[in-house]
Scaffold this motif. Sequence first.
Motif, PDB file in Angstrom:
ATOM      1  N   VAL A   1       0.854  -1.191   0.000  1.00  0.00           N
ATOM      2  CA  VAL A   1       0.000   0.000   0.000  1.00  0.00           C
ATOM      3  C   VAL A   1       0.884   1.233   0.000  1.00  0.00           C
ATOM      4  CG1 VAL A   1      -2.009  -1.055   1.117  1.00  0.00           C
ATOM      5  CG2 VAL A   1      -0.171  -0.105   2.535  1.00  0.00           C
ATOM      6  N   GLY A   2       0.321   2.357  -0.434  1.00  0.00           N
ATOM      7  CA  GLY A   2       1.088   3.592  -0.480  1.00  0.00           C
ATOM      8  C   GLY A   2       1.122   4.339   0.827  1.00  0.00           C
ATOM      9  N   ALA A   3       0.203   3.987   1.753  1.00  0.00           N
ATOM     10  CA  ALA A   3       0.143   4.655   3.048  1.00  0.00           C
ATOM     11  C   ALA A   3      -0.760   3.856   3.962  1.00  0.00           C
ATOM     12  CB  ALA A   3      -0.378   6.094   2.910  1.00  0.00           C
ATOM     13  N   GLY A   4      -0.687   4.175   5.245  1.00  0.00           N
ATOM     14  CA  GLY A   4      -1.557   3.526   6.214  1.00  0.00           C
ATOM     15  C   GLY A   4      -1.600   4.297   7.508  1.00  0.00           C
ATOM     16  N   THR A   5      -2.547   3.939   8.353  1.00  0.00           N
ATOM     17  CA  THR A   5      -2.650   4.594   9.647  1.00  0.00           C
ATOM     18  C   THR A   5      -1.590   4.057  10.591  1.00  0.00           C
ATOM     19  OG1 THR A   5      -4.171   3.040  10.752  1.00  0.00           O
ATOM     20  CG2 THR A   5      -5.147   4.701   9.287  1.00  0.00           C
ATOM     21  N   ALA A   6      -1.245   4.869  11.553  1.00  0.00           N
ATOM     22  CA  ALA A   6      -0.269   4.508  12.566  1.00  0.00           C
ATOM     23  C   ALA A   6      -0.610   5.278  13.833  1.00  0.00           C
ATOM     24  CB  ALA A   6       1.147   4.837  12.089  1.00  0.00           C
ATOM     25  N   SER A   7       0.016   4.925  14.925  1.00  0.00           N
ATOM     26  CA  SER A   7      -0.173   5.672  16.171  1.00  0.00           C
ATOM     27  C   SER A   7       1.156   5.737  16.887  1.00  0.00           C
ATOM     28  CB  SER A   7      -1.243   5.028  17.050  1.00  0.00           C
ATOM     29  OG  SER A   7      -0.893   3.699  17.388  1.00  0.00           O
ATOM     30  N   ASP A   8       1.268   6.667  17.836  1.00  0.00           N
ATOM     31  CA  ASP A   8       2.567   6.946  18.439  1.00  0.00           C
ATOM     32  C   ASP A   8       2.381   7.365  19.890  1.00  0.00           C
ATOM     33  OD1 ASP A   8       5.083   8.185  19.150  1.00  0.00           O
ATOM     34  OD2 ASP A   8       5.533   8.342  17.010  1.00  0.00           O
ATOM     35  N   GLY A   9       2.777   6.458  20.813  1.00  0.00           N
ATOM     36  CA  GLY A   9       2.720   6.769  22.239  1.00  0.00           C
ATOM     37  C   GLY A   9       4.090   6.900  22.865  1.00  0.00           C
ATOM     38  N   GLY A  10       5.136   6.581  22.094  1.00  0.00           N
ATOM     39  CA  GLY A  10       6.498   6.712  22.581  1.00  0.00           C
ATOM     40  C   GLY A  10       7.496   6.577  21.450  1.00  0.00           C
ATOM     41  N   GLY A  11       6.982   6.728  20.212  1.00  0.00           N
ATOM     42  CA  GLY A  11       7.809   6.592  19.025  1.00  0.00           C
ATOM     43  C   GLY A  11       7.247   5.628  18.007  1.00  0.00           C
TER      44      GLY A  11
ATOM     45  N   ARG B   1      13.707  16.060  33.123  1.00  0.00           N
ATOM     46  CA  ARG B   1      12.317  16.087  33.559  1.00  0.00           C
ATOM     47  C   ARG B   1      11.363  15.206  32.747  1.00  0.00           C
ATOM     48  NH1 ARG B   1      14.791  20.776  33.929  1.00  0.00           N
ATOM     49  NH2 ARG B   1      14.873  21.861  35.936  1.00  0.00           N
ATOM     50  N   PRO B   2      11.517  15.106  31.415  1.00  0.00           N
ATOM     51  CA  PRO B   2      10.543  14.292  30.681  1.00  0.00           C
ATOM     52  C   PRO B   2      10.580  12.801  31.012  1.00  0.00           C
ATOM     53  CG  PRO B   2      11.619  15.849  29.210  1.00  0.00           C
ATOM     54  CD  PRO B   2      12.376  15.875  30.495  1.00  0.00           C
ATOM     55  N   SER B   3      11.693  12.288  31.517  1.00  0.00           N
ATOM     56  CA  SER B   3      11.785  10.839  31.744  1.00  0.00           C
ATOM     57  C   SER B   3      10.786  10.334  32.777  1.00  0.00           C
ATOM     58  CB  SER B   3      13.212  10.449  32.135  1.00  0.00           C
ATOM     59  OG  SER B   3      14.047  10.465  31.004  1.00  0.00           O
ATOM     60  N   PRO B   4      10.740  10.901  33.991  1.00  0.00           N
ATOM     61  CA  PRO B   4       9.712  10.425  34.932  1.00  0.00           C
ATOM     62  C   PRO B   4       8.302  10.723  34.449  1.00  0.00           C
ATOM     63  CG  PRO B   4      10.884  12.338  35.829  1.00  0.00           C
ATOM     64  CD  PRO B   4      11.635  11.884  34.630  1.00  0.00           C
ATOM     65  N   GLN B   5       8.141  11.814  33.717  1.00  0.00           N
ATOM     66  CA  GLN B   5       6.837  12.111  33.117  1.00  0.00           C
ATOM     67  C   GLN B   5       6.403  10.965  32.214  1.00  0.00           C
ATOM     68  OE1 GLN B   5       4.585  14.759  32.325  1.00  0.00           O
ATOM     69  NE2 GLN B   5       5.267  16.310  33.769  1.00  0.00           N
ATOM     70  N   PHE B   6       7.314  10.563  31.331  1.00  0.00           N
ATOM     71  CA  PHE B   6       6.955   9.517  30.383  1.00  0.00           C
ATOM     72  C   PHE B   6       6.709   8.189  31.084  1.00  0.00           C
ATOM     73  CE2 PHE B   6       8.067   5.933  27.660  1.00  0.00           C
ATOM     74  CZ  PHE B   6       7.164   6.134  26.626  1.00  0.00           C
TER      75      PHE B   6
ATOM     76  N   SER C   1      15.866   6.017  22.697  1.00  0.00           N
ATOM     77  CA  SER C   1      15.712   7.032  23.742  1.00  0.00           C
ATOM     78  C   SER C   1      15.447   8.430  23.205  1.00  0.00           C
ATOM     79  CB  SER C   1      16.954   7.050  24.638  1.00  0.00           C
ATOM     80  OG  SER C   1      18.132   7.228  23.874  1.00  0.00           O
ATOM     81  N   TYR C   2      15.588   8.643  21.886  1.00  0.00           N
ATOM     82  CA  TYR C   2      15.318   9.968  21.335  1.00  0.00           C
ATOM     83  C   TYR C   2      13.832  10.214  21.053  1.00  0.00           C
ATOM     84  CZ  TYR C   2      20.254  11.080  20.659  1.00  0.00           C
ATOM     85  OH  TYR C   2      21.582  11.381  20.861  1.00  0.00           O
ATOM     86  N   PHE C   3      12.989   9.217  21.182  1.00  0.00           N
ATOM     87  CA  PHE C   3      11.601   9.366  20.764  1.00  0.00           C
ATOM     88  C   PHE C   3      10.628   9.858  21.844  1.00  0.00           C
ATOM     89  CE2 PHE C   3      13.379   6.138  17.857  1.00  0.00           C
ATOM     90  CZ  PHE C   3      13.096   6.737  16.639  1.00  0.00           C
ATOM     91  N   PRO C   4      10.644   9.354  23.096  1.00  0.00           N
ATOM     92  CA  PRO C   4       9.508   9.575  24.008  1.00  0.00           C
ATOM     93  C   PRO C   4       9.277  11.007  24.471  1.00  0.00           C
ATOM     94  CG  PRO C   4      10.757   7.626  24.669  1.00  0.00           C
ATOM     95  CD  PRO C   4      11.567   8.336  23.640  1.00  0.00           C
ATOM     96  N   THR C   5      10.321  11.839  24.510  1.00  0.00           N
ATOM     97  CA  THR C   5      10.149  13.209  25.019  1.00  0.00           C
ATOM     98  C   THR C   5       9.003  13.932  24.325  1.00  0.00           C
ATOM     99  OG1 THR C   5      12.467  13.439  25.643  1.00  0.00           O
ATOM    100  CG2 THR C   5      11.257  15.477  25.206  1.00  0.00           C
ATOM    101  N   TRP C   6       8.874  13.719  23.021  1.00  0.00           N
ATOM    102  CA  TRP C   6       7.913  14.506  22.240  1.00  0.00           C
ATOM    103  C   TRP C   6       6.489  13.982  22.413  1.00  0.00           C
ATOM    104  CZ3 TRP C   6      10.939  18.107  22.371  1.00  0.00           C
ATOM    105  CH2 TRP C   6      12.310  17.928  22.157  1.00  0.00           C
ATOM    106  N   ASN C   7       6.346  12.784  22.984  1.00  0.00           N
ATOM    107  CA  ASN C   7       5.021  12.316  23.380  1.00  0.00           C
ATOM    108  C   ASN C   7       4.582  12.973  24.678  1.00  0.00           C
ATOM    109  OD1 ASN C   7       6.501   9.873  21.925  1.00  0.00           O
ATOM    110  ND2 ASN C   7       4.307   9.712  21.499  1.00  0.00           N
ATOM    111  N   VAL C   8       5.529  13.183  25.576  1.00  0.00           N
ATOM    112  CA  VAL C   8       5.206  13.865  26.829  1.00  0.00           C
ATOM    113  C   VAL C   8       4.672  15.265  26.545  1.00  0.00           C
ATOM    114  CG1 VAL C   8       6.195  14.810  28.964  1.00  0.00           C
ATOM    115  CG2 VAL C   8       6.871  12.527  28.171  1.00  0.00           C
ATOM    116  N   LEU C   9       5.294  15.952  25.609  1.00  0.00           N
ATOM    117  CA  LEU C   9       4.913  17.324  25.289  1.00  0.00           C
ATOM    118  C   LEU C   9       3.794  17.409  24.257  1.00  0.00           C
ATOM    119  CD1 LEU C   9       8.546  18.527  25.381  1.00  0.00           C
ATOM    120  CD2 LEU C   9       6.724  19.706  26.602  1.00  0.00           C
TER     121      LEU C   9
END
Length: 452
Positions: free
Chosen positions: A164-174, A291-296, A392-400
């Motif tokens: 397929v050319g595209a599909g749905t996805a979701s992101d809770g930590g990357g 700070r984002p680590s305990p948040q996540f 480890s570079y992914f989860p920060t942006w889920n917290v924010l």
Amino acid sequence: MELLWAGAYEQARALREGSVRAPELLDAVLERLHAVNPVLNAFRRVYDSAREAAEAAQARIDAGESTPLLGVPIAVKDDIDVEGDFTAMGGPRQWPDATADSAAVARLRAAGAVLVGRTLTPDRCLWPFTETMTYGATRNPWNTDYTPGGSSGGTAAAVAAGVVGAGTASDGGGSVRMPACATGVFGLKTSRGMVPLAPSRELWHGLSGLGAIGRGVADAAAVVEVMAAQDGLVGAVAAPPQPLRVALVWGTPVGRPPMSEEYRRAVADTADRLRDLGHRVTETSTPLGARPSPQFMTRYLRGIADDVASLPHPELVEPRTRRIAALGARIPDRVLARVRAAEAGLHERMAGFWADHDVILQPGWTRRPTRIGRYHGSGASTTLPPVAVHVSYFPTWNVLGYPAAAVPVAVDSARMPIGVQLIGPADSERLLLSLSGQYERAHPWTDRRPGL
């Protein structure tokens, strides 16, 4: 059919122009799917209803109608409701078949997208690899000894393999960005709240949201434009941005992790390419600290616990999932509330940063994704710590709740893809799509195909 490799955006154009008809395109998709899925194991289910949907879409095209996805075959990650099917999330059936589509799927149907089938995830969407005790391992089309990442691994594998050319996805930590980087395709994690989660109110206490994976930037943009009901996202891809202030950030909340030299060099080369495109790239750090680590971790663990507790048969989830859920269940409501409230302080810290920078450039994976079976049978304590170092570079942006794009930029010595992240402030999807589209035109990747 060559059009399979062109992506969802070009497929929609071909359908509008009449060079292909929707049932014909679906036939090609299904032929490719049945040829590669026995090896990839990307799909849990293929929908018989796709044929009727393709014929209905063609009638709309013949009547002169146009939408970004009218008649285009799309894969749906197995974590949102599709009427007439149960939502597995990597495990055995827990619920009856859904009696209604989720809000995002309903919008895809209304736009005339042809839902081909459901793509696999890890158990309860927890891991950066897509392997389960119920459905087995989903494999990376570039090298089937390796994972395509997770949790949107099934969608990424299907897109990368030209199904397929595209599909749905979701992101809770990357979970959009990890598989997109691992398979050499484009992924877009959207801002929190941009795409409706109904019938859910929120997922993992605000960490997770819906996005899309596509062969190219416009393909994912088309899916998000429909799911979010926001015009102009596809158009943003073709509009190059003004010169931007790009922050190259090597640090994470847990410090600067060890990184493969090939992966470090790919990020540095991307910075140079962005400079060549007229952007100012400077190495810096964010004001977030640790700070984002305990948040996540608080929201992640408690989110898993609440998810498992809501199941009619929690005993059916995998043992390491039960262990993580047990840890999360020990987090009191008052601690969760305090952590959620502390997010406001992170946004205050980032306000000054965004006054000086437009976009963040960061690595994706720190090394080649894991081999199939590396964590098969492992417990929670022997799985979570080692995989966390690699992602480890992914989860920060889920917290924010910020949007982030995963952009393919290189291949390693084993010819496996390497991707980077572009992150912007809340609601900056158009900027990220514009910059990603500019980069794609200068350094295209969609002509690269796995040998599968």
